[in-house]
Write an enzyme that holds these catalytic residues in place. Structure first.
Site: not given
Ligand code: ATR
Length: 275
Positions: A64, A100
Site C-alpha cells: 500500500k 478505505d
C-alpha cells in the site's frame, strides 16, 4: 475489463469473489483476479498491467505504501495518507486512490444516521495508517468530536494535532477509564485478529449502553472487542462492511456503475463462516 488485486500473500483475499459477482450482476464483461506479487516484482507487475490494458487494480499488504513511487499520479487524500489501495489506469497512466476511510464511513452509515455520526463523541483506537484514513474521512464528513487513543500515546497526540481535531490524544488506559463518555468506539489496530483472537485493545465491557463498537477486523467476525461491547449492551459492527464498501468505491471508479453492497455483506459473511 481486466481487474486484479496484488498482495503478498494473497490467497485468502475475498476481493475476486466480490468483484466477479458484481461484474456478473451488472453484465460487465470482465475478470478480476488475485495475483501474488513479492516486493521485488512490484514495478514489473505494474508495467504488465499498463501494457495489457487493465482498467485498474487493488493493492493490499505489503504494497500500500511502496506502490506510490511506481504510479503516475496520486489523489490528494491518498497522498496525505501515504497509502493507496485502489489504482485506476486511464490512457496508460496509473492514478492512486485510497477508499478505505470512506469505505469505513459507508459501513458506519449502515448503523448510524448522518446526523448521529456528526454529533457523536467518537473514540478511535490506534494511530497508524488505518486510523489516519478513517479519522480523515470522518472529519471530512463533519464528525465534530473525535479523540484518539494509542498504545504509544505520543502518536495519538500528534495525529490529533495534525488533523486539527477538537478531541484529545491519549493512551489506552486513559481511554478505557473514559469509555462511558463515547457514543462510537472504533478499533483500527490489529489486536484481536486471527490467530490472537483472545486479545483486545481495551476492555469494552465498560462501554455505555446503546453506544456502538466498530472493528475493522473481520477475521474473526466477532472479536473480543465486539463481544465485550455487546455484553455491556452496546451495538457492534465488524469489518466486513468496510471491506465491501472499500471494494464498492473502487468498483465504481473503474466501471462507473454502483454495485449492490447489502447483499454482498451477507454473502461474504456466509463465506467467512464456512471457512
Ligand atoms: P495500519 O496501517 O494497519 O494502521 P500500522 O500503521 O502499523 O498499521 O498501525 C498499527 C496500530 O496498531 C498502531 O496504532 C499500533 O500502536 P503503536 O503505535 O503503539 O505501535 C497498534 N498496535 C499494534 N499492535 C498493538 C498491540 N499489541 N497493542 C496495542 N496497540 C497495538
Amino acid at each position: 475489463m481486466k481487474l486484479a488485486v496484488i498482495g503478498y500473500p494473497i490467497r485468502h483475499s475475498k476481493s475476486p469473489f466480490m468483484h466477479n459477482i458484481w461484474m456478473n450482476e451488472l453484465n460487465i464483461d470482465g475478470q478480476y483476479e488475485a495475483i501474488e506479487v513479492s516486493p521485488d516484482q512490484l514495478e514489473q507487475q505494474i508495467h504488465f498491467f499498463k501494457e495489457n490494458n487493465y482498467t485498474g487494480f487493488n493493492v493490499t499488504i505489503p504494497h500500500k505504501e511502496n506502490v506510490i513511487q511506481h504510479l503516475d499520479d496520486i489523489d490528494e487524500a491518498a497522498k496525505d495518507l501515504g497509502a493507496v489501495n485502489t489504482v485506476l489506469i486511464k490512457n496508460g497512466k496509473c492514478t492512486g486512490y485510497n477508499t478505505d476511510g470512506n469505505g469505513f464511513l459507508q459501513s458506519l452509515l449502515t448503523k448510524r444516521s448522518e446526523a448521529e455520526i456528526r454529533q457523536a463523541r467518537i473514540l478511535i483506537l490506534g494511530a497508524g495508517g488505518a486510523a489516519k484514513g478513517i479519522t480523515g474521512s470522518l472529519k471530512s464528513f463533519g464528525a465534530s468530536q473525535i479523540s484518539i487513543a494509542n498504545r504509544t500515546s505520543a502518536k495519538a497526540v500528534s495525529l490529533v494535532d495534525a488533523l486539527g481535531l477538537t478531541g484529545e490524544g491519549m493512551d489506552l488506559s486513559k481511554a478505557q477509564n473514559q469509555l462511558q463518555d463515547y457514543d462510537i468506539v472504533i478499533n483500527t489496530t490489529s489486536v484481536g485478529m486471527f490467530p490472537h483472537i483472545h486479545q483486545l485493545p481495551i476492555d469494552t465491557s465498560f462501554m455505555k449502553k446503546g453506544a456502538l463498537a466498530a472493528d475493522i477486523i473481520y477475521n474473526p467476525l466477532r472479536t473480543q472487542f465486539l463481544l465485550k461491547a455487546e455484553s455491556a449492551g452496546a451495538d457492534s459492527l465488524n469489518g466486513i462492511g468496510m471491506f465491501v464498501f472499500q471494494g464498492a468505491l473502487a468498483f465504481e471508479m473503474w466501471t462507473s456503475r454502483k454495485p449492490e453492497a447489502a447483499e454482498m455483506i451477507i454473502k461474504i459473511t456466509d463465506k467467512m463462516k464456512q471457512e
